[in-house]
Design a protein around this motif. Structure first.
Motif, mmCIF file in Angstrom:
data_model
loop_
_atom_site.group_PDB
_atom_site.id
_atom_site.type_symbol
_atom_site.label_atom_id
_atom_site.label_comp_id
_atom_site.label_asym_id
_atom_site.label_seq_id
_atom_site.Cartn_x
_atom_site.Cartn_y
_atom_site.Cartn_z
ATOM 1 N N GLU A 16 37.381 63.312 38.329
ATOM 2 C CA GLU A 16 37.301 64.788 38.294
ATOM 3 C C GLU A 16 37.814 65.620 37.356
ATOM 4 O OE1 GLU A 16 36.468 68.173 40.240
ATOM 5 O OE2 GLU A 16 35.841 66.196 41.274
ATOM 6 N N LEU A 17 38.929 64.862 36.947
ATOM 7 C CA LEU A 17 39.627 65.610 35.551
ATOM 8 C C LEU A 17 38.877 65.376 34.283
ATOM 9 C CD1 LEU A 17 43.382 64.605 36.591
ATOM 10 C CD2 LEU A 17 42.351 66.848 36.557
ATOM 11 N N ALA A 18 38.093 64.362 34.236
ATOM 12 C CA ALA A 18 37.553 64.144 33.256
ATOM 13 C C ALA A 18 36.229 65.034 33.075
ATOM 14 C CB ALA A 18 37.106 62.588 33.113
ATOM 15 N N ARG A 19 35.766 65.279 34.238
ATOM 16 C CA ARG A 19 34.580 66.147 34.250
ATOM 17 C C ARG A 19 34.775 67.530 33.227
ATOM 18 N NH1 ARG A 19 31.381 67.129 39.306
ATOM 19 N NH2 ARG A 19 32.913 65.731 40.282
ATOM 20 N N ASP A 20 35.804 68.284 33.309
ATOM 21 C CA ASP A 20 36.035 69.266 32.303
ATOM 22 C C ASP A 20 37.295 69.117 31.742
ATOM 23 O OD1 ASP A 20 36.550 71.414 31.227
ATOM 24 O OD2 ASP A 20 36.178 72.801 33.032
ATOM 25 N N PRO A 21 37.494 68.429 30.576
ATOM 26 C CA PRO A 21 38.834 68.248 30.221
ATOM 27 C C PRO A 21 39.872 69.460 29.789
ATOM 28 C CG PRO A 21 37.425 66.741 28.945
ATOM 29 C CD PRO A 21 36.461 67.772 29.877
ATOM 30 N N ALA A 22 39.191 70.573 29.561
ATOM 31 C CA ALA A 22 40.039 71.754 29.526
ATOM 32 C C ALA A 22 40.479 72.409 30.537
ATOM 33 C CB ALA A 22 38.855 72.768 28.651
ATOM 34 N N GLN A 23 39.899 71.914 31.736
ATOM 35 C CA GLN A 23 40.502 72.513 32.944
ATOM 36 C C GLN A 23 41.748 71.755 33.531
ATOM 37 O OE1 GLN A 23 37.966 71.747 36.468
ATOM 38 N NE2 GLN A 23 38.574 73.675 37.460
ATOM 39 N N THR A 24 42.706 72.679 34.064
ATOM 40 C CA THR A 24 43.779 72.006 34.780
ATOM 41 C C THR A 24 43.929 72.213 36.171
ATOM 42 O OG1 THR A 24 45.130 72.458 32.738
ATOM 43 C CG2 THR A 24 46.348 72.301 34.843
ATOM 44 N N SER A 27 47.807 68.986 41.656
ATOM 45 C CA SER A 27 47.595 67.752 42.610
ATOM 46 C C SER A 27 47.366 68.386 43.873
ATOM 47 C CB SER A 27 49.194 67.045 42.632
ATOM 48 O OG SER A 27 50.208 67.645 43.163
ATOM 49 N N ALA A 28 47.719 69.510 44.511
ATOM 50 C CA ALA A 28 47.232 69.968 45.597
ATOM 51 C C ALA A 28 45.616 70.059 45.833
ATOM 52 C CB ALA A 28 48.147 71.150 46.031
ATOM 53 N N ASP A 29 45.105 70.987 44.507
ATOM 54 C CA ASP A 29 43.955 70.893 44.607
ATOM 55 C C ASP A 29 42.853 69.728 44.680
ATOM 56 O OD1 ASP A 29 43.905 73.781 44.288
ATOM 57 O OD2 ASP A 29 43.965 73.781 42.117
ATOM 58 N N LEU A 30 43.587 68.870 43.985
ATOM 59 C CA LEU A 30 42.817 67.322 43.820
ATOM 60 C C LEU A 30 43.090 66.956 45.416
ATOM 61 C CD1 LEU A 30 44.176 66.231 40.529
ATOM 62 C CD2 LEU A 30 41.714 66.679 41.152
ATOM 63 N N GLY A 62 51.002 75.090 36.148
ATOM 64 C CA GLY A 62 50.894 73.488 35.838
ATOM 65 C C GLY A 62 49.917 73.042 36.673
ATOM 66 N N GLY A 63 49.684 71.747 36.355
ATOM 67 C CA GLY A 63 48.727 70.644 36.853
ATOM 68 C C GLY A 63 48.388 69.613 35.967
ATOM 69 N N TYR A 64 47.314 69.122 36.474
ATOM 70 C CA TYR A 64 46.781 67.902 35.522
ATOM 71 C C TYR A 64 45.586 68.253 34.713
ATOM 72 C CZ TYR A 64 50.676 65.382 38.055
ATOM 73 O OH TYR A 64 51.889 64.819 38.412
ATOM 74 N N ARG A 65 45.558 67.539 33.593
ATOM 75 C CA ARG A 65 44.271 67.658 32.794
ATOM 76 C C ARG A 65 44.052 66.252 32.141
ATOM 77 N NH1 ARG A 65 44.333 68.424 27.515
ATOM 78 N NH2 ARG A 65 46.397 68.926 26.534
ATOM 79 N N PHE A 66 42.974 65.902 31.837
ATOM 80 C CA PHE A 66 42.555 64.623 31.315
ATOM 81 C C PHE A 66 42.641 64.806 29.861
ATOM 82 C CE2 PHE A 66 39.114 62.000 29.127
ATOM 83 C CZ PHE A 66 39.446 60.975 30.137
ATOM 84 N N THR A 67 43.084 63.800 29.115
ATOM 85 C CA THR A 67 43.618 63.607 27.805
ATOM 86 C C THR A 67 43.088 62.183 27.219
ATOM 87 O OG1 THR A 67 45.636 62.588 28.324
ATOM 88 C CG2 THR A 67 45.593 64.747 28.150
#
Length: 131
Positions: A16-24, A27-30, A62-67
């Motif tokens: 889900e995070l790798a789908r759009d690396p620019a998006q944050t 954890s609640a959304d995920l 805050g949140g998570y993004r793919f790196t």
């Protein structure tokens, strides 16, 4: 190969995070997308973060993004973060018998085939849209 819940969550989250690396994403959304508790997902995200695959931030934005690198990271790379390494699993009842040993050889071969398949599939491949 049966994957633990944390492993499946790790795969869902990284894809889900790798789908759009620019998006944050928080954890609640995920957690809401996957129908799991934020607590369960937080541990998984912590593991992915410690592996350098995602970056987490705190606060209102805050949140998570793919790196990571979608082309180089395979499904097995993610599975290996959560599952015991082959040969490190606990011995099961019956494996010491002749029949148990024969069955274990077959199950080990199945696991090796599954692992090879997971190593051959990158995140990029998983995220390609069907044409």
């Amino acid at each position: 190969m049966k994957l633990q819940t944390a492993t499946r969550l790790g795969l869902y989250a990284i894809l889900e995070l790798a789908r759009d690396p620019a998006q944050t994403l928080s954890s609640a959304d995920l957690a809401e997308r996957f129908g799991v508790s934020t607590h369960s997902l937080a541990k998984v995200l912590g593991t992915l973060s410690a592996a350098g695959l995602v970056q987490g931030g705190r606060g209102a934005s805050g949140g998570y993004r793919f790196t990571g690198n979608r082309r180089r990271i395979t499904l097995m790379d993610i599975v290996a973060l959560f599952e015991p390494a082959p040969g490190n699993r606990a011995k099961e009842a019956g494996e010491d018998t002749e029949i148990g040993a024969a069955l274990q050889r077959v199950l080990t071969e199945i696991d090796e085939i599954a692992e090879a398949t997971l190593r051959s599939v990158s995140l990029e491949t998983m995220l390609r849209r069907p044409t």
